[in-house]
Design a protein around this motif. Structure first.
Motif, PDB file in Angstrom:
ATOM      1  N   LYS A 182       0.837  -1.205   0.000  1.00 41.71           N
ATOM      2  CA  LYS A 182       0.000   0.000   0.000  1.00 41.71           C
ATOM      3  C   LYS A 182       0.870   1.252   0.000  1.00 41.71           C
ATOM      4  O   LYS A 182       0.582   2.213  -0.706  1.00 41.71           O
ATOM      5  N   ASN A 183       1.940   1.231   0.791  1.00 33.46           N
ATOM      6  CA  ASN A 183       2.839   2.374   0.862  1.00 33.46           C
ATOM      7  C   ASN A 183       3.518   2.618  -0.485  1.00 33.46           C
ATOM      8  O   ASN A 183       3.618   3.758  -0.942  1.00 33.46           O
ATOM      9  N   LEU A 184       3.941   1.543  -1.145  1.00 35.18           N
ATOM     10  CA  LEU A 184       4.557   1.672  -2.466  1.00 35.18           C
ATOM     11  C   LEU A 184       3.567   2.245  -3.473  1.00 35.18           C
ATOM     12  O   LEU A 184       3.930   3.064  -4.316  1.00 35.18           O
ATOM     13  N   ASN A 185       2.311   1.818  -3.386  1.00 33.97           N
ATOM     14  CA  ASN A 185       1.279   2.358  -4.278  1.00 33.97           C
ATOM     15  C   ASN A 185       1.070   3.851  -4.040  1.00 33.97           C
ATOM     16  O   ASN A 185       0.908   4.614  -4.989  1.00 33.97           O
ATOM     17  N   HIS A 186       1.095   4.265  -2.780  1.00 32.22           N
ATOM     18  CA  HIS A 186       0.934   5.689  -2.461  1.00 32.22           C
ATOM     19  C   HIS A 186       2.111   6.497  -3.009  1.00 32.22           C
ATOM     20  O   HIS A 186       1.921   7.593  -3.536  1.00 32.22           O
ATOM     21  N   ILE A 187       3.310   5.961  -2.869  1.00 34.45           N
ATOM     22  CA  ILE A 187       4.497   6.654  -3.380  1.00 34.45           C
ATOM     23  C   ILE A 187       4.422   6.763  -4.893  1.00 34.45           C
ATOM     24  O   ILE A 187       4.713   7.818  -5.466  1.00 34.45           O
ATOM     25  N   GLN A 188       4.007   5.694  -5.569  1.00 31.99           N
ATOM     26  CA  GLN A 188       3.881   5.719  -7.027  1.00 31.99           C
ATOM     27  C   GLN A 188       2.850   6.758  -7.466  1.00 31.99           C
ATOM     28  O   GLN A 188       3.082   7.518  -8.399  1.00 31.99           O
ATOM     29  N   LYS A 189       1.731   6.798  -6.777  1.00 34.99           N
ATOM     30  CA  LYS A 189       0.699   7.792  -7.101  1.00 34.99           C
ATOM     31  C   LYS A 189       1.210   9.207  -6.858  1.00 34.99           C
ATOM     32  O   LYS A 189       0.904  10.127  -7.613  1.00 34.99           O
ATOM     33  N   THR A 190       1.997   9.390  -5.821  1.00 34.10           N
ATOM     34  CA  THR A 190       2.571  10.703  -5.535  1.00 34.10           C
ATOM     35  C   THR A 190       3.550  11.103  -6.627  1.00 34.10           C
ATOM     36  O   THR A 190       3.562  12.263  -7.061  1.00 34.10           O
ATOM     37  N   ASN A 216       5.376  10.298   2.070  1.00 33.88           N
ATOM     38  CA  ASN A 216       5.316   9.737   0.721  1.00 33.88           C
ATOM     39  C   ASN A 216       5.817  10.742  -0.312  1.00 33.88           C
ATOM     40  O   ASN A 216       6.507  10.374  -1.257  1.00 33.88           O
ATOM     41  N   GLU A 217       5.470  12.007  -0.128  1.00 27.07           N
ATOM     42  CA  GLU A 217       5.932  13.025  -1.069  1.00 27.07           C
ATOM     43  C   GLU A 217       7.444  13.220  -0.960  1.00 27.07           C
ATOM     44  O   GLU A 217       8.124  13.374  -1.975  1.00 27.07           O
ATOM     45  N   ILE A 218       7.972  13.168   0.242  1.00 27.89           N
ATOM     46  CA  ILE A 218       9.418  13.278   0.439  1.00 27.89           C
ATOM     47  C   ILE A 218      10.124  12.144  -0.294  1.00 27.89           C
ATOM     48  O   ILE A 218      11.097  12.365  -1.024  1.00 27.89           O
TER      49      ILE A 218
END
Length: 86
Positions: A11-19, A68-70
């Motif tokens: 889930k965290n990787l997906n959020h980073i990709q979306k960011t 995630n943005e960082i």
């Protein structure tokens, strides 16, 4: 327990990709404002002039919204650096 950790990591990787995608879209919008009509999310990281402006845009983000943005900014900068070394 291990399965929950993997799900959370995914889930965290997906959020980073979306960011990262959101940052690319913002970068495209900024470049279009200054006159680069042909820039797209597909060529913003391949054309040298777009890379220069997008890299500058990333450096100017002084207040990332969250972790995630960082991470997304760091990963995009790293990609750009590696690409320019080739």
């Amino acid at each position: 327990m291990g399965k929950e950790i993997l799900i959370a990591m995914n889930k965290n990787l997906n959020h980073i990709q979306k960011t990262k995608e959101a940052l690319l879209i913002q970068g495209v919008e900024k470049l279009k404002i200054i006159g680069f009509d042909n820039v797209t999310i597909h060529n913003i990281l391949t054309e040298e002039i777009y890379i220069l402006y997008f890299s500058s845009y990333l450096k100017k983000i002084s207040d990332p919204k969250n972790d995630n943005e960082i991470i997304a900014i760091k990963e995009l900068k790293s990609f750009i650096t590696k690409r320019r070394e080739i």
